[in-house]
Scaffold this active site. Sequence first.
Site, mmCIF file in Angstrom:
data_model
loop_
_atom_site.group_PDB
_atom_site.id
_atom_site.type_symbol
_atom_site.label_atom_id
_atom_site.label_comp_id
_atom_site.label_asym_id
_atom_site.label_seq_id
_atom_site.Cartn_x
_atom_site.Cartn_y
_atom_site.Cartn_z
ATOM 1 N N SER A 1 -41.014 -62.804 0.034
ATOM 2 C CA SER A 1 -40.920 -63.338 1.388
ATOM 3 C C SER A 1 -39.973 -64.537 1.357
ATOM 4 O O SER A 1 -40.360 -65.670 1.628
ATOM 5 C CB SER A 1 -42.310 -63.756 1.899
ATOM 6 O OG SER A 1 -42.206 -64.305 3.192
ATOM 7 N N GLY B 1 -37.283 -65.089 3.157
ATOM 8 C CA GLY B 1 -36.937 -65.602 4.477
ATOM 9 C C GLY B 1 -35.446 -65.812 4.683
ATOM 10 O O GLY B 1 -35.028 -66.644 5.492
ATOM 11 N N CYS C 1 -34.994 -56.859 7.874
ATOM 12 C CA CYS C 1 -35.718 -57.763 6.986
ATOM 13 C C CYS C 1 -37.112 -58.047 7.540
ATOM 14 O O CYS C 1 -37.249 -58.500 8.677
ATOM 15 C CB CYS C 1 -34.974 -59.079 6.807
ATOM 16 S SG CYS C 1 -35.845 -60.214 5.707
ATOM 17 N N LYS D 1 -28.138 -51.418 7.725
ATOM 18 C CA LYS D 1 -29.223 -51.308 6.740
ATOM 19 C C LYS D 1 -30.544 -51.093 7.472
ATOM 20 O O LYS D 1 -30.972 -51.930 8.269
ATOM 21 C CB LYS D 1 -29.284 -52.581 5.890
ATOM 22 C CG LYS D 1 -30.256 -52.475 4.720
ATOM 23 C CD LYS D 1 -30.106 -53.680 3.790
ATOM 24 C CE LYS D 1 -30.993 -53.553 2.566
ATOM 25 N NZ LYS D 1 -30.795 -54.678 1.627
ATOM 26 N N ASN E 1 -34.577 -50.790 3.160
ATOM 27 C CA ASN E 1 -34.964 -52.160 2.865
ATOM 28 C C ASN E 1 -36.398 -52.136 2.315
ATOM 29 O O ASN E 1 -36.956 -51.063 2.085
ATOM 30 C CB ASN E 1 -34.883 -53.013 4.137
ATOM 31 C CG ASN E 1 -34.619 -54.483 3.821
ATOM 32 O OD1 ASN E 1 -35.146 -55.012 2.846
ATOM 33 N ND2 ASN E 1 -33.809 -55.129 4.636
ATOM 34 N N THR E 2 -36.991 -53.273 2.131
ATOM 35 C CA THR E 2 -38.321 -53.331 1.529
ATOM 36 C C THR E 2 -39.409 -52.831 2.487
ATOM 37 O O THR E 2 -39.218 -52.771 3.694
ATOM 38 C CB THR E 2 -38.645 -54.774 1.124
ATOM 39 O OG1 THR E 2 -38.507 -55.610 2.280
ATOM 40 C CG2 THR E 2 -37.724 -55.256 0.028
ATOM 41 N N THR F 1 -33.941 -55.072 -7.213
ATOM 42 C CA THR F 1 -34.960 -55.802 -7.967
ATOM 43 C C THR F 1 -34.678 -55.847 -9.470
ATOM 44 O O THR F 1 -34.968 -56.855 -10.127
ATOM 45 C CB THR F 1 -36.340 -55.158 -7.716
ATOM 46 O OG1 THR F 1 -36.618 -55.222 -6.316
ATOM 47 C CG2 THR F 1 -37.432 -55.891 -8.472
#
Length: 309
Positions: A71, A73, A131, A166, A193-194, A267
Amino acid sequence: MSCDLSVEIAGLRFKNPVLTASGTFGYGIEFAQWFDLGRLGGICTKGLSLEPLEGNPPPRIVETHGGMLNSIGLQNIGVRAFVAEKLPLLRQFQTHIIANVFGSCFEEYLEVIRILDDAEGIAAYELNISCPNVKAGGMEFGNDPDEAARLTEACKRIARRPIIVKLSPNAGDIVRVACAVESAGADAISAINTILGLSVDIYTRRPRLAMGMGGLSGPAIKPIAVRMVYQIVRAVRIPVIGIGGIATPEDALEFLIAGATAVQIGTANYYDPLVSIKVIEGLQQFCQQQRITAIRSLIGSLRMDERLA
């Protein structure tokens, strides 16, 4: 016999299909001490906002089984500082620089692009509409096909460079969003994305991230990402860049065979700064062993029974 690893996206020729993912590779320069950045197919910068952002309070990264929950941000130095301080250094390397663009409203996205348009050395823009770690923008655009399309169209109207959008796996129907941004003029799509997640400290009975929930990335999400890329590729005509848990050449090959034109590594950069180079070398070795002369021939070569597709 060497293999031609080059691919083409939005009129841009990439020397190989391996890019680094936004937010996992610093501003790129930090990794120049480990290898020649010019060996990469491309670098996606940290998300760039109009003004500098401090990001979320710590703790903002938690390790999980098979992945990482973050997170951050969208902490960044702001687009003007990026152009003045980072871009001149990145331009020294023979690779494509893709600027990841973020805003809390339409006008901020557009202003960031206007500033970048005046700078040299950028190949394309990646619109971050997905995001999960910011209060404004981000998922608000990425989860709504109509909003995603409106933003894409507005950015496409002023941008002098290709637009890559994205996408978020947290959207109710990622294929619908993909089709919407394609219709709005997107030159390519990057996905995924995540995935929004939550990790709990069993002793304090509180979330382990200061902001509560965060974005899950890493090997744990790879099968989900491969599935989504496959579904998107079948629905659109523009190129798709696959993202999600790639740490080996075999991981990258899965995405390419499923239909991705290129991949982004995220990652894995945190624990192995050389992972992208190892993946590039592994792709070359695989193709040589399989007597494949151009990696493009692997893209979309998945043999799926139509009854299961």
